[in-house]
Design a protein around this motif. Structure first.
Motif, short mmCIF file in Angstrom:
data_model
loop_
_atom_site.label_atom_id
_atom_site.label_comp_id
_atom_site.label_asym_id
_atom_site.label_seq_id
_atom_site.Cartn_x
_atom_site.Cartn_y
_atom_site.Cartn_z
N THR A 241 9.27 1.60 -2.47
CA THR A 241 8.94 1.21 -3.98
C THR A 241 7.22 1.85 -4.02
O THR A 241 7.78 2.80 -5.35
CB THR A 241 9.14 -0.09 -4.22
OG1 THR A 241 10.49 -0.99 -3.86
CG2 THR A 241 8.95 -0.39 -5.49
N ARG A 242 6.05 1.84 -3.33
CA ARG A 242 5.15 1.85 -3.87
C ARG A 242 4.73 3.76 -4.07
O ARG A 242 4.23 4.25 -4.61
CB ARG A 242 4.12 1.73 -2.25
CG ARG A 242 3.67 0.30 -2.52
CD ARG A 242 2.80 0.58 -2.33
NE ARG A 242 2.26 -1.52 -2.15
CZ ARG A 242 1.30 -2.21 -2.95
NH1 ARG A 242 0.43 -1.58 -2.82
NH2 ARG A 242 1.40 -2.85 -2.42
N MET B 235 6.27 4.10 -7.28
CA MET B 235 4.55 4.04 -8.23
C MET B 235 4.16 5.35 -7.74
O MET B 235 2.90 6.04 -8.11
CB MET B 235 4.13 2.85 -7.52
CG MET B 235 5.26 1.76 -7.95
SD MET B 235 5.52 1.14 -9.18
CE MET B 235 4.02 1.37 -10.35
N THR C 261 -1.29 3.23 -8.31
CA THR C 261 -0.54 2.50 -7.23
C THR C 261 -1.23 2.85 -5.47
O THR C 261 -0.86 4.02 -4.96
CB THR C 261 0.55 2.15 -7.00
OG1 THR C 261 1.05 1.90 -8.28
CG2 THR C 261 1.45 1.09 -6.03
N GLY D 248 0.24 4.11 -14.13
CA GLY D 248 -0.68 3.29 -13.82
C GLY D 248 0.85 2.13 -12.60
O GLY D 248 1.22 2.12 -12.66
N GLU D 249 -0.51 1.21 -12.54
CA GLU D 249 -0.35 0.97 -11.60
C GLU D 249 0.49 -1.41 -12.34
O GLU D 249 0.74 -0.52 -13.66
CB GLU D 249 -1.23 -0.85 -10.83
CG GLU D 249 -1.78 0.15 -10.11
CD GLU D 249 -3.01 -1.15 -9.71
OE1 GLU D 249 -3.24 -1.50 -8.54
OE2 GLU D 249 -3.74 -1.09 -10.02
N VAL E 257 4.27 -5.52 -6.81
CA VAL E 257 4.95 -4.91 -7.14
C VAL E 257 5.93 -4.44 -8.26
O VAL E 257 5.83 -3.95 -9.44
CB VAL E 257 5.17 -3.51 -6.22
CG1 VAL E 257 5.59 -1.75 -6.55
CG2 VAL E 257 4.27 -3.46 -4.61
N MET F 189 11.97 -7.45 -4.72
CA MET F 189 12.11 -6.64 -4.51
C MET F 189 11.04 -5.75 -3.17
O MET F 189 11.39 -5.57 -2.21
CB MET F 189 12.32 -5.53 -5.25
CG MET F 189 13.46 -4.42 -5.63
SD MET F 189 13.41 -3.55 -6.08
CE MET F 189 12.58 -2.39 -5.98
#
Lengths: 478, 285
Positions: A271-272, A276, A286, B42-43, B217, B222
């Motif tokens: 997912t990162r 992201m 991220t 962005g995060e 996240v 998840m």
């Protein structure tokens, strides 16, 4: 269908199966560009000539969504690529995706008559070729929806089952709204499958095509939190709901050291990177941390995706740690093969026991034991048995656990009367209907963990069942 | 896009935003949080919802500018928009009538505590509030807290305002007060503060709820990045929490884990500060 191939079967059999053009392993293992470029036109046409145009095409029996494979391959032969992709889209609304990620070798291609003695027709690569051709030349035209129906249907989750269900219902003329919890559409296609296997550009285009059918999409909307299932019925006025929320909750082995810095679930890791864009840090905010040596635990496609991603992020040594042998690995052969080419080191018959920490609470090693194969277990695969005294330590700084996911519990916990089964799955009948009237479910949410194409199949079956359910509501009681 | 309706600076680094998010405003309860993303690339970061106005369709977020994303966020103003806001996430705070409760807030944690104190008061509790900050100008929501508290005690580490010392000093004084009868403690603030409060209340045998900020996240269960050990079990802060029994939380493990990206967060921080400075200079010109 009359045969259009001028070649005799014996001549067709002389044509070798065409290989797609691929990025060389050394190059691709340091970038995120797609591994395979697929077929060019010449290869596609040549490959289509190999099809025997069987009177009874078994290939279609192997396709979970029942694509008219012989039909579309013949259209490729006639160089009617747009006709071919339209033929596929009658049965499968996401051809550019399936052409890339479907395990054809165990489905359509496994039943191809050419494969009995020689090698099967490369159906998957042909599917991808025509889908890519249509995209490249911008020849897509949305199917004409002839009938408009008033009923509103909610689709929860925008992964493969949800998108397919939405597309099928929209084609029937229903008003469909898709709810997605994340900020981008696609579910596992977005957060799980890496760019080098399924470019996000392809996913974006395929989802645009679903929106082109009039499907409305709400991102940033968590059903069970932002609104409940009962509110969707009572306040939003939806007449039926399809649940396709997948299996997004990671499981952990339960071994010591899992909360150390440097330990990821495959879900978090992927997912990162995929959702992201952490592989572009610091351009994207991220972060992701990757050690010189990375160990991925598991033997499925997710494990392959994670270990190949780790390699691309700069891991000098990338280990795939699996407790059985290569034969029992659930991953697609193609993915295993690509991983081997990219220098992934396979530690097979190896079971992790504990993660070891350095003085800063970071991972510095993984203690494992060697396994041997015993009697077959309930999955039919031989059960791994530990070899006493075989413990050893792998030096590494990052551990990624890819040992399986289970369904997210939020909807089940907030929807009274929704029957659940093993490992938190939602129970359905053969028509994908759940225990609650008007609620249907499919994909990994009901299966626990399967493939993109099976999820799509469920979405399609559910769409028909939903239409039947709604027609039943409208017809007067007998 | 989620429109920022109003912005108010509460303290030099602490900013309050009212953001248009009608679906969330309707459903939000004390203790819930949202995940936000300020702009593309962005995060996703979690922020506790401090308040909401369902009629207006807005939620209130209080942010301390400590990292790149929060600095970027606090550079935004009314009329700007946030790219993504999703929620309400996490379990709402269990609110019951304990009789007498103590609400302990540290730094910007006071903002997260405010809706809980309101709900506890509404449930019939006698509410004693203790607010701590490093220094005078970082004390926030003192007056707002007074509206839902029977007493408010403020502490500053440097003694620049009110009582000098830590919140635990004030809490201990309260618990030692004959007849104070505190039955439950709600503590929200930096992890070391919540750990100290939990250690203190453990000796008194008083149930203590803490709200944890972890690596996160997606915020919906998840990724598992938010995992921590509570009573020897692995828990996910986003779906099992964010509030837990302070006596069962392994704070030391969590504090170490939260340092995972410290060096990379510094890079993001510097990058955004550079960018924001450039924008400001451009505006001045």
């Amino acid at each position: 269908m009359s045969a259009v191939n001028p070649l005799k079967p014996s001549q067709r059999m002389k044509i070798p199966r065409q290989e797609s053009i691929e990025q060389p392993a050394a190059e691709r293992s340091i970038n995120f560009l797609e591994v395979s470029f697929g077929f060019d036109e010449d290869r596609a046409v040549l490959e289509s000539q190999r099809c025997l145009e069987c009177k009874e095409p078994y290939c279609t029996d192997g396709c979970p969504v029942g694509i008219d494979i012989r039909g579309f391959v013949t259209l490729v032969l006639q160089k009617d690529y747009v006709g071919a992709v339209q033929k596929i889209r009658e049965a499968n609304y996401l051809p550019a995706i399936c052409g890339r990620v479907c395990p054809q070798e165990s489905q359509c291609e496994s039943l191809c008559v050419m494969g009995k003695k020689l090698t099967p027709v490369a159906i998957g690569k042909l599917e991808r070729f025509v889908a890519d051709y249509e995209m490249k030349h911008q020849l897509f035209t949305p199917p004409v929806v002839t009938e408009r129906r008033e009923e509103k249907i909610a689709v929860v989750g925008s992964g493969p089952s949800g998108l397919t269900c939405a597309a099928e219902l929209a084609k029937m003329g229903y008003r469909v709204t898709v709810f997605e919890a994340l900020h981008a559409v696609g579910g596992v296609l977005r957060y799980g499958i890496p760019e080098f296997r399924l470019p996000k550009e392809i996913l974006d285009l395929e989802t645009e095509r679903i929106k082109a059918l009039g499907v409305e999409v709400y991102t940033n909307f968590v059903i069970g939190r932002t609104a409940t299932i009962d509110e969707l019925f009572d306040e939003w006025g939806f007449k039926a709901i399809f649940l396709g929320t997948g299996a997004g909750t990671p499981t952990f082995m339960g071994m010591p050291g899992e909360n150390l810095s440097g330990v990821y679930s495959a879900n978090e890791f992927l997912t990162r990177v995929n959702l992201m864009g952490a592989y572009r840090f610091p351009e994207n905010d991220t972060p992701i941390k990757i050690g010189k040596a990375v160990g991925v635990i598991g033997g499925g496609n997710t494990a392959m995706d994670a270990v190949r991603t780790a390699r691309r992020l700069g891991a000098e040594r990338a280990y795939l740690i699996y407790r059985r042998s290569r034969e029992e690995m659930p991953a697609r052969e193609e993915e295993i093969h690509h991983a081997e080419q990219e220098g992934i080191e396979f530690l097979l018959l190896t079971n992790p026991l504990r993660i070891l920490a350095d003085e800063n609470n970071w991972v510095q090693g993984l203690e494992c034991q060697r396994m041997t194969l015993g009697e077959p277990d309930e999955s039919g695969r031989r059960r791994p048995v530990p070899i006493p005294g075989s413990e050893f330590t792998v030096e590494l700084q990052t551990v990624i656990e890819a040992i399986g996911q289970k369904p997210n519990p939020i909807i089940q916990a907030t929807t009274p009367g929704l029957a659940t089964g093993k490992r938190g799955t939602v129970v359905t009948d053969a028509q994908q209907a759940t225990s609650r009237p008007g609620i249907f479910a499919g994909g990994d949410l009901s299966r626990g963990g399967a493939t993109v194409i099976l999820a799509m199949r469920d979405g399609k079956v559910a769409a028909r069942a939903i239409a039947g359910y709604l027609q039943g509501l409208n017809s007067p009681p007998p | 896009m989620f429109l920022i309706l109003r912005k108010k600076v509460l303290a030099p680094t602490v900013t309050q935003f009212d953001v248009k998010a009608p679906f969330i405003a309707r459903k939000r309860k004390a203790g819930n949080f949202v995940m936000i993303r300020v702009e593309e690339g962005g995060e996703r970061i979690p922020l506790t919802i401090a308040d909401s106005n369902p009629a207006e369709g807005s939620i209130t977020l209080i942010v301390q500018a400590i990292g790149g994303t929060t600095k970027l966020l606090t550079s935004k103003g009314a009329g700007d928009s946030l790219l993504d806001v999703v929620g309400p996430l996490g379990n709402p705070t269990p609110i019951e009538n304990h009789g007498v409760v103590a609400c302990v807030g540290g730094g910007v944690g006071t903002a997260e505590l405010f809706p809980i104190a309101q709900a506890l008061k509404a449930a019939g509790n006698v509410v004693h509030t203790i607010i701590g900050a490093r220094t005078r100008e970082l004390v926030i929501l003192e007056q707002e807290m007074a509206t839902c508290s029977d007493s408010v005690t403020v502490t500053t580490d440097d003694g620049s305002y009110a009582r000098k010392g830590f919140v635990t000093d004030a809490l201990k004084a309260l618990l030692d007060l004959p007849g104070s009868g505190v039955h439950a403690v709600y503590a929200i603030g930096p992890l070391p503060m919540m750990k100290a409060v939990s250690n203190l209340t453990r000796t008194y045998g008083i149930a203590t709820l803490v709200s944890l900020n972890t690596i996160m996240v997606d915020g919906t269960g998840m990724c598992g990045g938010c995992r921590l050990t509570v009573g020897g079990q692995m828990k996910f802060a986003c779906v099992d929490g964010p509030e837990f029994d302070g006596h069962a939380v392994d704070f030391d493990e969590l504090m170490k884990r939260n340092r995972t990206y410290v060096d990379m967060e510094k890079i993001t921080d510097e990058r955004h500060v550079c960018r924001l400075t450039a924008v400001r200079q451009e505006e001045i010109r």
